[in-house]
Design an enzyme around this catalytic site. Structure first.
Site, PDB file in Angstrom:
ATOM      1  N   LYS A 276       3.151  24.052  -4.640  1.00 20.91           N
ATOM      2  CA  LYS A 276       3.664  23.019  -4.057  1.00 20.91           C
ATOM      3  C   LYS A 276       3.302  22.958  -2.347  1.00 20.91           C
ATOM      4  O   LYS A 276       3.767  24.237  -1.770  1.00 20.91           O
ATOM      5  CB  LYS A 276       4.960  22.229  -4.409  1.00 20.91           C
ATOM      6  CG  LYS A 276       4.854  21.929  -5.528  1.00 20.91           C
ATOM      7  CD  LYS A 276       6.355  21.263  -5.748  1.00 20.91           C
ATOM      8  CE  LYS A 276       6.484  20.332  -7.183  1.00 20.91           C
ATOM      9  NZ  LYS A 276       7.861  19.957  -7.243  1.00 20.91           N
ATOM     10  N   GLU A 362      15.636  12.199 -20.290  1.00 24.19           N
ATOM     11  CA  GLU A 362      16.869  11.244 -20.221  1.00 24.19           C
ATOM     12  C   GLU A 362      17.579  10.963 -21.557  1.00 24.19           C
ATOM     13  O   GLU A 362      18.706  10.745 -21.549  1.00 24.19           O
ATOM     14  CB  GLU A 362      16.138   9.814 -19.714  1.00 24.19           C
ATOM     15  CG  GLU A 362      15.672   9.926 -18.445  1.00 24.19           C
ATOM     16  CD  GLU A 362      14.234  10.693 -18.186  1.00 24.19           C
ATOM     17  OE1 GLU A 362      13.777  10.661 -16.872  1.00 24.19           O
ATOM     18  OE2 GLU A 362      13.547  10.782 -19.252  1.00 24.19           O
ATOM     19  N   ARG A 390      14.693   4.921 -20.313  1.00 21.06           N
ATOM     20  CA  ARG A 390      14.054   5.841 -21.419  1.00 21.06           C
ATOM     21  C   ARG A 390      15.147   6.467 -22.240  1.00 21.06           C
ATOM     22  O   ARG A 390      14.944   7.121 -23.320  1.00 21.06           O
ATOM     23  CB  ARG A 390      13.239   6.863 -20.601  1.00 21.06           C
ATOM     24  CG  ARG A 390      12.634   6.371 -19.435  1.00 21.06           C
ATOM     25  CD  ARG A 390      11.696   7.534 -18.876  1.00 21.06           C
ATOM     26  NE  ARG A 390      10.632   8.025 -19.757  1.00 21.06           N
ATOM     27  CZ  ARG A 390       9.866   9.110 -19.171  1.00 21.06           C
ATOM     28  NH1 ARG A 390      10.177   9.690 -18.292  1.00 21.06           N
ATOM     29  NH2 ARG A 390       8.994   9.529 -20.169  1.00 21.06           N
TER      30      ARG A 390
END
Length: 623
Positions: A276, A362, A390
């Site tokens: 990243k 979730e 979700r």
């Protein structure tokens, strides 16, 4: 930017010599940094996928071959290479291009994404469709290691692995940098060898020629050789041919490996390692800080704010969580991979034994909280409104049906601005208020948010507090942990003829409208249970009622008021203002609210127009 200026589509990339691709990647990364620093957006993830994006469009015949980007916040390079370079200055702005893939934005955006872990399912569907239609096209899913924590990704792998003749490639973009041993020349060589035709052919020949004992020995040697250099993997057990890990920033490794994979049959799994923030030292050092940025000077980096600003609702929640944890040792905090976004960094630091990041899962987060509640603990699930969608079945079946004591702190309720429709929390009022046992609250300011969090925490059952993204109105926040009386609203302004029943973030603009119209304004506070007594009172004292909410009208808070009036047998003109029945794109939040008539001026105009149509005598203060 000499090379990049010649690229208007992936076909132009494929015309380049292999030796030109690394310079192109360097130009692309520099352009990306300059562009995002001027518009804001996701930076770290995009800097990490530059070479992978170049390699994919170079090797595969896009858009005929389909690429599905999981989440899609790493697709800025993809957008630049697919004809949208000149529109990058409009990124995430009203009328501009989206920060995520959108099917109606480009034919190269084959699947709209923004929530995680959907890519493998979508790509599998595309690969299966190609087979049914007799089309020799590839479907590629690019998924991050974070997204692999979600059950949906493994459901798709489980389904895909049994279908041997599909042209499906799953690329795991691993940017955690936790692989041991490190990626190097030996890994590159083995990855290329294992993806090559010779290796694949040798395996197939061996199956038909070698006697069983020798074949078994060869299989064990093969597995042992792979195990010496690559991390242990379950992906081959799912039926995928596992290749990697390889350096995701090394085009000399990526391109030949992808070229070899193109000629393999059946589900393939390529593991690439990226970093990243690659190429920008500040983002490499602090990838979380540079994950989502505002505008900044690349030479100086992101600077901390110099002047104290209003508390955000997220900060109010984070402070409350720590204060309540100090007061009650039974409190535990749960987040589905949103520690920073949900304001739980301090809680994690101060109460690490009571902090649980369950990953992008979730459904699990909700039921995990239910299990904790069964044993007498007090779970607080911090989750974005759009992400609780979700875990909806778990909310109903595992929490509400058993009336378990779980508190849901719903951040990003209503319009969220630059992230657009995928992240907007427009539906929680409607999908929560229909569930038995739920208490649903919407604060009008920062202090009320703290009070509602305390109220929901002390309520012996499931409770949800939904609050918007960003700062509040600047209200002073009391230190005490005080509760509100459940189901009771308050009158904020007394006027004549018209009563505005406002919910949550709409109280402030409703007060502005109330001043213009000399209308009564009520802060309803509770969507469920609704303050029916207050509704009854306002209906008796006024000619005309208006509800205002930052949520969908159908099934929302206004609908609750309409139901209450009907149940009471009260016939009264009622106007319901809220978000229209459409998905609302990205842009500045204030401009978006104004565009749908949910600022003070818009509310005023809507009431005047409707009241004039219903009954001319209700038109007030037109001067």
């Amino acid at each position: 930017m000499d090379l990049l200026a010649t690229i208007n589509s992936p076909a132009d990339v494929r015309k380049l010599a292999r030796t030109q691709l690394t310079p192109l990647a360097h130009e692309l990364r520099a352009y990306l940094l300059d562009s995002v620093s001027k518009t804001g957006g996701h930076l770290s993830s995009n800097l990490g996928t530059v070479e992978l994006t170049v390699a994919l469009h170079y090797v595969f015949n896009t858009p005929y071959d389909r690429i599905v980007w999981d989440v899609g916040h790493q697709t800025y390079s993809h957008k630049i290479l697919t004809g949208r370079r000149e529109r990058m200055h409009t990124l995430r702005q009203l009328g501009g291009i989206s920060g995520f893939p959108k099917r109606d934005e480009s034919e190269y955006d084959t699947f709209g994404t923004a929530h995680s872990s959907t890519s493998i399912s979508a790509a599998l569907g595309m690969a299966q469709a190609a087979k049914i239609k007799g089309e020799n096209r590839h479907a590629i899913a690019v998924i991050g290691d974070g997204s692999m924590t979600a059950g949906m990704a493994f459901e798709a792998l489980n389904n895909a692995g049994v279908q041997e003749d599909l042209n499906l490639l799953v690329i795991l973009n691993d940017n955690d940098m936790s692989i041991s041993p490190p990626v190097g020349a030996l890994n590159r060589y083995l990855a290329r060898l294992m993806s090559g035709q010779f290796y694949a052919a040798a395996k197939n020949v061996g199956k038909s020629v070698l006697p069983a004992p020798v074949l078994e020995l060869a299989k064990r040697l093969e597995e042992h050789a792979k195990g010496m250099v690559v991390p242990a993997t379950m992906f081959e057990e799912f039926g995928f041919n596992y290749i990697g890990p390889i350096d995701g920033h090394d085009l000399e490794s990526l391109i030949p490996t992808l070229q070899n994979i193109r000629h393999l049959k059946g589900p393939q799994f390529l593991h690439v390692v990226t970093k990243k923030g690659q190429g920008y030292k500040l983002a490499e050092a602090e990838p979380i800080l540079y994950h989502g940025t505002g505008k900044f000077n690349p030479a100086e980096g992101i600077k901390p704010p110099t002047a104290p600003s209003k508390l955000t609702y997220t900060e109010v929640f984070g402070n409350w969580l720590c204060d309540m944890a100090a007061a009650d040792k039974k409190l535990v905090g749960i987040t589905p991979a949103m520690r920073e976004g949900s304001g739980m960094v301090r809680f994690d630091q101060e109460y690490p034994d009571r902090y649980f990041d369950v990953g992008i899962a979730e459904q699990h987060a909700v039921t995990f909280g239910a299990g904790l509640a069964c044993e007498g603990l007090k779970p607080v699930v911090a989750i974005y409104s759009t992400f609780l969608q979700r875990g909806y079945d778990q909310l109903i079946h595992d929490v509400a049906l058993q009336n378990l004591d779980v508190t849901f702190a719903l951040d990003r309720a209503g319009l969220v601005g630059a992230d657009g429709a995928t992240h907007a929390g427009n539906y929680d009022l409607a999908y929560l208020r229909c569930i038995p046992n739920m208490v649903v609250m919407a604060p009008s300011d920062e202090n009320e948010c703290r009070q509602m969090l305390t109220t929901g925490y002390h309520y012996a059952g499931p409770a949800a507090i939904r609050y918007p993204r960003g700062a509040g109105i600047g209200a002073a926040v009391e230190k005490e942990l005080t509760s509100l009386e459940i189901g009771k609203g308050e009158i904020k302004r007394r006027g004549q003829k018209i009563a505005i029943l406002a919910f949550g973030s709409m109280v402030a603009p409703a007060l502005a409208a109330g001043e213009a119209l000399d209308a009564t304004v009520a802060n309803m506070r509770f969507v469920k249970p609704l303050d029916v007594e207050l509704v009854r009172q306002l209906a008796a004292e006024h000619d005309y009622l208006v509800t205002v909410e930052e949520g969908c009208i159908m099934g929302g808070a206004g609908a609750a008021v309409a139901e209450a009036l009907a149940a009471e047998g009260i016939v009264k003109p009622l106007q319901m203002l809220g978000l229209p029945d459409q998905f609302i794109d990205h842009g500045d939040p204030a401009k978006l609210l104004a565009s749908v008539g949910l600022d003070g001026a818009g509310i005023t105009a809507s009431i005047r127009q409707r009241s004039a149509a219903v009954e001319p005598r209700l038109v007030v203060n037109n001067g």
